[in-house]
Design an enzyme around this catalytic site. Structure first.
Site, PDB file in Angstrom:
ATOM      1  CE  LYS A  47      -3.127  -2.362   3.204  1.00 51.28           C
ATOM      2  NZ  LYS A  47      -3.588  -2.400   4.599  1.00 51.28           N
ATOM      3  CD  GLU A 103       8.370  -0.323  -4.202  1.00 44.64           C
ATOM      4  OE1 GLU A 103       7.664   0.343  -3.436  1.00 44.64           O
ATOM      5  OE2 GLU A 103       8.634  -1.507  -3.976  1.00 44.64           O
ATOM      6  CG  ASP A 104       6.904   2.407  -0.491  1.00 49.37           C
ATOM      7  OD1 ASP A 104       7.696   1.650  -1.112  1.00 49.37           O
ATOM      8  OD2 ASP A 104       6.122   1.989   0.371  1.00 49.37           O
ATOM      9  CG  ASP A 107      15.152  -1.548   3.709  1.00 47.01           C
ATOM     10  OD1 ASP A 107      16.000  -0.751   4.121  1.00 47.01           O
ATOM     11  OD2 ASP A 107      14.749  -2.506   4.389  1.00 47.01           O
ATOM     12  CG  PHE A 156      10.942   1.836  10.336  1.00 46.10           C
ATOM     13  CD1 PHE A 156      10.936   0.772   9.438  1.00 46.10           C
ATOM     14  CD2 PHE A 156       9.738   2.353  10.782  1.00 46.10           C
ATOM     15  CE1 PHE A 156       9.728   0.226   9.000  1.00 46.10           C
ATOM     16  CE2 PHE A 156       8.530   1.820  10.342  1.00 46.10           C
ATOM     17  CZ  PHE A 156       8.527   0.763   9.453  1.00 46.10           C
ATOM     18  CB  VAL A 157      11.082   7.004   7.271  1.00 44.53           C
ATOM     19  CG1 VAL A 157      12.455   7.546   7.627  1.00 44.53           C
ATOM     20  CG2 VAL A 157      11.125   6.246   5.946  1.00 44.53           C
ATOM     21  CG  ASP A 163       2.673   0.440   7.473  1.00 44.49           C
ATOM     22  OD1 ASP A 163       3.569   0.235   6.618  1.00 44.49           O
ATOM     23  OD2 ASP A 163       2.205  -0.460   8.188  1.00 44.49           O
ATOM     24  NE  ARG A 169      -0.575   1.551   5.090  1.00 46.29           N
ATOM     25  CZ  ARG A 169       0.443   0.794   4.696  1.00 46.29           C
ATOM     26  NH1 ARG A 169       1.412   1.301   3.977  1.00 46.29           N
ATOM     27  NH2 ARG A 169       0.498  -0.486   5.028  1.00 46.29           N
TER      28      ARG A 169
HETATM   29  P1  5GP Z   1      13.156  -4.118   0.161  1.00 48.97           P
HETATM   30  O1  5GP Z   1      12.739  -5.329  -0.610  1.00 48.97           O
HETATM   31  O2  5GP Z   1      13.782  -3.053  -0.687  1.00 48.97           O
HETATM   32  O3  5GP Z   1      14.045  -4.499   1.331  1.00 48.97           O
HETATM   33  O4  5GP Z   1      11.861  -3.601   0.852  1.00 48.97           O
HETATM   34  C1  5GP Z   1      11.088  -2.598   0.413  1.00 48.97           C
HETATM   35  C2  5GP Z   1       9.850  -2.517   1.284  1.00 48.97           C
HETATM   36  O5  5GP Z   1      10.168  -2.571   2.691  1.00 48.97           O
HETATM   37  C3  5GP Z   1       9.154  -1.193   1.095  1.00 48.97           C
HETATM   38  O6  5GP Z   1       8.269  -1.209  -0.004  1.00 48.97           O
HETATM   39  C4  5GP Z   1       8.466  -0.987   2.428  1.00 48.97           C
HETATM   40  O7  5GP Z   1       7.231  -1.656   2.437  1.00 48.97           O
HETATM   41  C5  5GP Z   1       9.377  -1.672   3.433  1.00 48.97           C
HETATM   42  N1  5GP Z   1      10.257  -0.685   4.114  1.00 48.97           N
HETATM   43  C6  5GP Z   1      11.590  -0.585   3.980  1.00 48.97           C
HETATM   44  N2  5GP Z   1      12.091   0.424   4.722  1.00 48.97           N
HETATM   45  C7  5GP Z   1      11.016   1.000   5.329  1.00 48.97           C
HETATM   46  C8  5GP Z   1      10.886   2.109   6.227  1.00 48.97           C
HETATM   47  O8  5GP Z   1      11.828   2.815   6.624  1.00 48.97           O
HETATM   48  N3  5GP Z   1       9.615   2.394   6.628  1.00 48.97           N
HETATM   49  C9  5GP Z   1       8.525   1.665   6.240  1.00 48.97           C
HETATM   50  N4  5GP Z   1       7.338   2.045   6.697  1.00 48.97           N
HETATM   51  N5  5GP Z   1       8.629   0.625   5.392  1.00 48.97           N
HETATM   52  C10 5GP Z   1       9.861   0.288   4.944  1.00 48.97           C
END
Ligand code: 5GP
Length: 187
Positions: A47, A103-104, A107, A156-157, A163, A169
């Site tokens: 989301k 993408e938001d 990570d 972590f943001v 969220d 959110r």
């Molecule tokens: P990745 O596969 O790149 O490790 O993970 C990406 C997903 O992890 C993002 O789409 C998000 O849902 C979650 N995520 C990673 N870092 C954060 C963060 O700092 N805050 C939040 N709320 N979600 C995060």
């Protein structure tokens, strides 16, 4: 929702509403130019990317189609395992389409990398990504994000779609939470 509404939970603001808006407006101008003669399909990962998709699409002058996908990547705690499963698939056939993933946050990069591979396998004509945030210190794989947003530290943001425990959110900025918010949470 604004910072004042959740002041007690917020450690600091990393990006204001204006800074987010600025970056998205700049990216939209480049995307408009790059996809001028293409029928772009914007694909948002639910989301967290919803706010970014709405903001980005509203700044585009070209006519963009939109679709959504819900993914989960299981792992221990906040670590992504890279084993991504589809909770809800997109509804459009991507064969021959120019897909721009919205993408938001990147990570580890594992989710976005997996999704880009999937869309290529499904026969998309092109696959690119806009990611509002990236945490370079946590990247495990290199992902080629053609339209990058802000780089942020390893924190972590929440806010602007992101969220913690399904909360924050609808905060209009991006912020780090106070440790007390996580206290008692062993996950
Ligand atoms: P990745 O596969 O790149 O490790 O993970 C990406 C997903 O992890 C993002 O789409 C998000 O849902 C979650 N995520 C990673 N870092 C954060 C963060 O700092 N805050 C939040 N709320 N979600 C995060």
């Amino acid at each position: 929702m604004q910072i004042a509404d959740v002041q007690d939970d917020i450690d600091r603001v990393l990006l204001t509403k204006e800074q987010i808006e600025k970056k998205i407006t700049e990216a939209a101008a480049v995307i408009d130019r790059d996809y001028k003669d293409k029928n772009v399909l914007l694909l948002a990962v639910l989301k967290g990317a919803v706010n970014t998709l709405v903001a980005l699409s509203s700044h585009l002058h070209l006519n963009a189609q939109m679709d959504f996908m819900s993914l989960s990547s299981y792992g221990s705690g906040s670590e992504s395992s890279g084993k991504v499963t589809i909770r809800q698939d997109m509804s459009v056939d991507v064969r021959g389409r120019h897909v721009l993933i919205v993408e938001d946050i990147v990570d580890s990069g594992l989710t976005l990398s997996w999704l880009m591979d999937l869309l290529h396998q499904r026969g998309a004509a092109s696959v690119e990504a806009f990611a509002l945030l990236n945490k370079p210190a946590r990247n495990k794989v290199h992902v080629d994000v053609k339209y990058p947003g802000y780089e942020i530290p390893d924190e972590f943001v929440v806010g602007f779609g992101l969220d913690y425990d399904e909360k924050y959110r609808n905060l209009d900025s991006i912020a780090a939470l106070k440790p007390k918010v996580y206290e008692g949470d062993q996950s």
